[in-house]
Design an enzyme around this catalytic site. Structure first.
Site, short mmCIF file in Angstrom:
data_model
loop_
_atom_site.label_atom_id
_atom_site.label_comp_id
_atom_site.label_asym_id
_atom_site.label_seq_id
_atom_site.Cartn_x
_atom_site.Cartn_y
_atom_site.Cartn_z
N MET A 8 0.83 -1.20 0.00
CA MET A 8 0.00 0.00 0.00
C MET A 8 0.86 1.25 0.00
SD MET A 8 -3.20 -0.80 -0.16
CE MET A 8 -4.04 0.66 0.43
N CYS A 52 -4.03 -8.63 4.82
CA CYS A 52 -3.83 -7.33 5.46
C CYS A 52 -4.54 -7.27 6.81
CB CYS A 52 -4.35 -6.22 4.54
SG CYS A 52 -4.08 -4.56 5.21
N LYS A 104 -3.49 -14.26 -1.58
CA LYS A 104 -2.37 -13.97 -0.68
C LYS A 104 -2.91 -13.99 0.74
CE LYS A 104 1.55 -10.83 0.05
NZ LYS A 104 1.43 -10.57 1.50
#
Length: 332
Positions: free
Chosen positions: A14, A95, A134
């Site tokens: 990010m 995340c 992922k």
């Protein structure tokens, strides 16, 4: 895509792996697989698509990473990504940020493998591209053996055959996203055991890898590796990827040649109205470990953000780091 396309990947990061960063990295390695920053499905559906999805054809191979938990929205975002020309659609299940959790996507979805499977199936049915995932090895107090096996099996049954596994748990309470990249212990052996149990899947290892030398023992057991912060801080470490990882004979560009070619890109983007510092921030590590690298970074940091800053800032920084006549006094 080539069967070894994921042998070396640069992680989606990010605010880091935007189109300018990827254009720089592609000058250094022709074969490393690159990824966008994570884009939410809503951003793809409702945002400025040129800003969100636009990229240079030279970036291939490049994957679009999506975040979300609504199968229909993810499927439509995947269709749009395929239309824009991406080589792969990757779903972020790793995340750990509070903002991502509040939107019910990212690592918290490791607790909902059936929902992730529904998302993957919707995307697989929607696009002809590979759909990859992922993830982490687990979250919070999950048993990293049982829960990871169950998650992978469920999502693989939905049509995903490639998983990038960050070899740390994500702690959704009590650790910041930054701490989640460092504090939970790395468990590389857990990913190796997963590969031994599921040799039919393509497994790419992520987490803590800082050099090509560190990837060697993992590449002997797994299908690929993914580097993140190390590749951003020292992008020229990619210079040996094509030879060492992919067996290509062509010598890499020198750092100076990379900078000169990147400056061609910068000139073009400046003519489109892109601010200089949006691009130069990615080049700060290009001369990592080299003489005058600090002066190179300092010149860019002090000048690229100024109103009206143009290509001359990079030209002057180049002279500084290469020790040209005008650069020696600037570096002093």
């Amino acid at each position: 895509m080539k069967p070894d396309s994921h042998r070396f990947c640069v992680a989606p990061m990010m605010e880091w792996t935007d189109r300018h960063c990827r254009s720089l990295l592609r000058l250094i390695s022709a074969r490393a697989f690159l990824y966008t920053e994570m884009m939410t499905a809503e951003a793809v559906l409702y945002g400025d698509r040129e800003r969100v999805l636009g990229f240079d054809a030279a970036e291939h191979p490049v994957g679009l990473q999506l975040g979300g938990s609504d199968p229909a929205k993810l499927a439509e975002a995947a269709r749009i990504g395929a239309y824009w020309g991406y080589d792969e659609i990757n779903l972020n299940i790793g995340c750990p940020s509070d903002r991502v959790q509040s939107g019910r996507f990212g690592a918290c979805l490791m607790a909902e493998p059936a929902l992730v499977a529904d998302c993957v199936k919707a995307m697989v049915d929607a696009v002809p591209l590979p759909v990859t995932v992922k993830c982490r090895i687990g979250i919070d107090d999950q048993d990293a053996e049982e829960s990871l096996d169950g998650f992978i099996d469920t999502v693989a049954d939905a049509g995903c055959s490639t998983f990038v596994v960050h070899a740390r748990k994500a702690w959704l309470q009590g650790l910041s996203p930054k701490e989640n990249r460092d504090v939970p212990p790395l468990e590389y052996d857990r990913v190796h055991r997963l590969k031994a149990r599921r040799p039919d899947l393509e497994l790419v290892l992520n987490g803590g890898l800082a050099s090509l030398a560190e990837t060697e023992p993992h590449l002997a057991q797994l299908d690929g590796v993914m580097l993140g912060r190390a590749a951003y801080a020292d992008p020229y470490l990619l210079a040996d990827v094509d030879r060492a990882i992919y067996g290509l004979d062509q010598p890499p560009l020198s750092r100076a040649e990379v900078l000169n070619r990147f400056m061609v890109y910068v000139r073009r983007e400046l003519n489109k109205g892109v601010r200089l510092n949006a691009m130069t921030r990615h080049v700060l590590g290009l001369f990592h470990g080299q003489p005058r690298a600090r002066a190179f970074r300092r010149h860019i940091a002090e000048n690229a953000h100024l109103d009206g800053a143009g290509i001359e800032v990079l030209e002057q920084a180049r002279d500084v780091v290469l020790g040209h006549a005008g650069g020696r006094s600037a570096a002093a």
